[in-house]
Design a protein around this motif. Sequence first.
Motif, short mmCIF file in Angstrom:
data_model
loop_
_atom_site.label_atom_id
_atom_site.label_comp_id
_atom_site.label_asym_id
_atom_site.label_seq_id
_atom_site.Cartn_x
_atom_site.Cartn_y
_atom_site.Cartn_z
N GLY A 9 -14.42 0.75 44.92
CA GLY A 9 -14.80 2.15 45.17
C GLY A 9 -14.98 2.86 43.84
N ARG A 10 -14.63 4.14 43.84
CA ARG A 10 -14.83 5.00 42.67
C ARG A 10 -14.16 4.41 41.42
NH1 ARG A 10 -12.40 10.89 42.76
NH2 ARG A 10 -10.70 9.63 43.58
N ILE A 11 -12.85 4.18 41.50
CA ILE A 11 -12.15 3.72 40.29
C ILE A 11 -12.33 2.20 40.09
CG2 ILE A 11 -9.84 3.26 41.25
CD1 ILE A 11 -10.15 5.24 38.10
N ASP A 34 -14.10 -6.72 48.24
CA ASP A 34 -13.82 -5.42 48.86
C ASP A 34 -13.79 -5.64 50.36
OD1 ASP A 34 -14.17 -2.22 47.84
OD2 ASP A 34 -14.55 -2.57 49.98
N LEU A 35 -13.12 -4.73 51.06
CA LEU A 35 -13.13 -4.75 52.52
C LEU A 35 -14.58 -4.72 53.02
CD1 LEU A 35 -10.88 -4.68 54.66
CD2 LEU A 35 -11.07 -2.19 54.69
N THR A 70 -7.94 -0.94 45.35
CA THR A 70 -8.34 -0.59 46.71
C THR A 70 -7.80 0.78 47.08
OG1 THR A 70 -6.28 -1.46 47.60
CG2 THR A 70 -8.12 -3.01 47.42
N ALA A 71 -8.10 1.22 48.30
CA ALA A 71 -7.45 2.41 48.85
C ALA A 71 -5.94 2.16 48.82
CB ALA A 71 -7.95 2.64 50.27
N THR A 72 -5.18 3.24 48.69
CA THR A 72 -3.73 3.16 48.50
C THR A 72 -3.04 2.34 49.59
OG1 THR A 72 -3.75 5.30 47.39
CG2 THR A 72 -1.65 4.59 48.32
N ALA A 74 -3.61 -0.32 50.96
CA ALA A 74 -3.61 -1.78 50.80
C ALA A 74 -2.83 -2.24 49.56
CB ALA A 74 -5.06 -2.28 50.71
N HIS A 75 -2.34 -1.31 48.74
CA HIS A 75 -1.73 -1.69 47.46
C HIS A 75 -0.52 -2.61 47.62
CE1 HIS A 75 -3.46 1.88 44.88
NE2 HIS A 75 -4.39 1.23 45.56
N GLU A 92 -3.38 0.01 40.71
CA GLU A 92 -3.61 1.44 40.56
C GLU A 92 -2.43 2.19 41.19
OE1 GLU A 92 -4.80 3.76 39.18
OE2 GLU A 92 -6.39 2.85 38.04
N LYS A 93 -2.17 3.38 40.71
CA LYS A 93 -1.12 4.18 41.33
C LYS A 93 -1.64 4.74 42.66
CE LYS A 93 -2.61 8.29 41.40
NZ LYS A 93 -3.32 8.92 42.27
N GLY A 119 -1.14 1.72 37.04
CA GLY A 119 -2.21 2.44 36.35
C GLY A 119 -1.93 3.89 36.00
N GLN A 121 -2.62 5.82 33.25
CA GLN A 121 -3.42 5.64 32.03
C GLN A 121 -3.08 6.62 30.93
OE1 GLN A 121 -4.60 7.07 34.76
NE2 GLN A 121 -5.71 8.89 34.14
N PHE A 276 -11.75 13.14 35.77
CA PHE A 276 -10.74 12.31 35.09
C PHE A 276 -11.37 11.10 34.41
CE2 PHE A 276 -10.80 9.27 38.52
CZ PHE A 276 -10.94 10.03 39.69
N TYR A 284 -8.44 4.55 29.98
CA TYR A 284 -8.69 3.52 31.00
C TYR A 284 -9.06 2.19 30.34
CZ TYR A 284 -8.82 7.05 34.77
OH TYR A 284 -8.50 8.03 35.66
N1 LIG Z 1 -5.23 6.22 37.74
C1 LIG Z 1 -6.10 7.13 38.10
O1 LIG Z 1 -6.41 8.05 37.36
C2 LIG Z 1 -6.78 7.00 39.44
C3 LIG Z 1 -7.97 7.69 39.66
C4 LIG Z 1 -8.60 7.56 40.89
C5 LIG Z 1 -8.04 6.77 41.89
N2 LIG Z 1 -6.87 6.13 41.64
C6 LIG Z 1 -6.26 5.30 42.69
O2 LIG Z 1 -7.14 4.21 42.90
C7 LIG Z 1 -7.19 3.87 44.29
C8 LIG Z 1 -8.65 3.87 44.77
O3 LIG Z 1 -9.15 5.17 44.65
P1 LIG Z 1 -10.73 5.44 44.74
O4 LIG Z 1 -10.91 6.87 44.44
O5 LIG Z 1 -11.48 4.42 43.98
O6 LIG Z 1 -10.96 5.21 46.31
P2 LIG Z 1 -12.34 4.83 47.05
O7 LIG Z 1 -12.16 5.26 48.45
O8 LIG Z 1 -13.53 5.30 46.28
O9 LIG Z 1 -12.41 3.21 46.99
C9 LIG Z 1 -11.48 2.41 47.67
C10 LIG Z 1 -12.15 1.04 47.89
O10 LIG Z 1 -11.14 0.14 48.41
C11 LIG Z 1 -11.75 -0.62 49.46
N3 LIG Z 1 -10.68 -1.11 50.31
C12 LIG Z 1 -9.90 -0.41 51.17
N4 LIG Z 1 -9.02 -1.25 51.76
C13 LIG Z 1 -9.23 -2.47 51.24
C14 LIG Z 1 -8.62 -3.73 51.45
N5 LIG Z 1 -7.62 -3.90 52.31
N6 LIG Z 1 -9.09 -4.80 50.75
C15 LIG Z 1 -10.12 -4.64 49.87
N7 LIG Z 1 -10.73 -3.47 49.63
C16 LIG Z 1 -10.29 -2.39 50.32
C17 LIG Z 1 -12.71 0.35 50.12
O11 LIG Z 1 -13.69 -0.34 50.88
C18 LIG Z 1 -13.29 1.07 48.91
O12 LIG Z 1 -14.41 0.39 48.37
C19 LIG Z 1 -6.30 4.89 45.01
O13 LIG Z 1 -5.05 4.27 45.25
C20 LIG Z 1 -6.14 6.02 44.02
O14 LIG Z 1 -4.87 6.66 44.12
C21 LIG Z 1 -6.23 6.23 40.44
#
Ligand SMILES: NC(=O)c1ccc[n+]([C@@H]2O[C@H](COP(=O)([O-])OP(=O)(O)OC[C@H]3O[C@@H](n4cnc5c(N)ncnc54)[C@H](O)[C@@H]3O)[C@@H](O)[C@H]2O)c1
Length: 336
Positions: A9-11, A34-35, A70-72, A74-75, A92-93, A119, A121, A276, A284
Amino acid sequence: MRIGLAGVGRIGAFHAATLRDLLDAAVDSLVVADLDPAAAARVAGDLGIDHEPDVDRLLASGLDGLVVATATTAHADLVRASVARGLPTFCEKPVATTLAETVEVARLVRTSGVPVQVGFQRRFDAGYARAAEAVARGELGVVHLVRAATHDRTPPPAAYVPASGGIFRDCNVHDFDALRFVTGREVASACAVGGTKGEAFFAEAGDVATAAAVLTLDDGTLALVSATRYNGGGHDVRLEVHGSEGAVSAGLDDSLAFRSAEPGATFPSGPTHDSFMQRFAGAYRDELRAFIDVVAGRRASPCTVDDALEAFRIAEACERSRTEGRPVRLEEVETR
Ligand SMILES: NC(=O)c1ccc[n+]([C@@H]2O[C@H](COP(=O)([O-])OP(=O)(O)OC[C@H]3O[C@@H](n4cnc5c(N)ncnc54)[C@H](O)[C@@H]3O)[C@@H](O)[C@H]2O)c1
């Protein structure tokens, strides 16, 4: 070295691009899953790296280390699966969605002996690292007060808020980790409040759009921590340490997210940070460079699950203080 990355996803996509640049293409490889397999294929295609159709196959593909982005939700399961295979893991946190599960994962990781890096950072940001060094060397004399802030330019989408864990666990958790990292002290008690002047979806989710906490550290230092989802001036993340012999600030540069009201003042003059990713691009990169060293066995984890557990406990204390309207001592936040 073969590194796997779960969640693009995003991060995750951002980390994949960073890792691709850090790894030596001649001898190392990076593989993502990814899922949503189409998302993994798309990111892999964009970056010229490998992908697997799902995370199980990613884990079984002969990895040396795993990055969990991944989304939180699944961590925790992915950290358990990765550690069971003996793989050095970057997560990731937050490590888990609840305090109980964070405690359980911390215990498992501790007894496994497998290195896991979380994470946070800011530990790799030059300003935060310099502030920590100034405190450790005694350059500031006796530290009396710390101020830490995470002010987002714009609020997240409404759908994000109910699953975010609330502003303290989602946003200020970075400040809580930074506070421990910079001062070397633990938090003893928390007194927190919140404001809901923003869009209705914050209140509907039981969350707040703006929050403030007064923390007392175990040596009597006071810390003022704030967060807001509405900082039109820009993405503003700072930490100030005030001591008897001096004061330093991380984040006090030309990109500071506000303008001086003083006539004739020209500081800050640069473009403000919008997100961020922009604010912490270097941090990062350096945290993933550190993770490569962890995978290679060249260093211990620079931010452990036990560190993440402490930051989570402070967030938990703030949330209880805000919702119950009273100061909360950290020992009330059980870890058994
Ligand atoms: N350290 C930081 O500054 C920082 C910044 C942003 C996000 N994060 C953390 O990173 C994580 C992701 O955030 P994001 O903004 O990228 O979310 P997002 O929703 O953009 O992306 C999450 C991705 O995980 C995938 N996913 C979900 N469940 C899954 C699984 N079981 N197996 C495989 N893939 C799976 C989704 O399909 C998606 O592509 C969160 O836990 C968030 O707290 C940390």
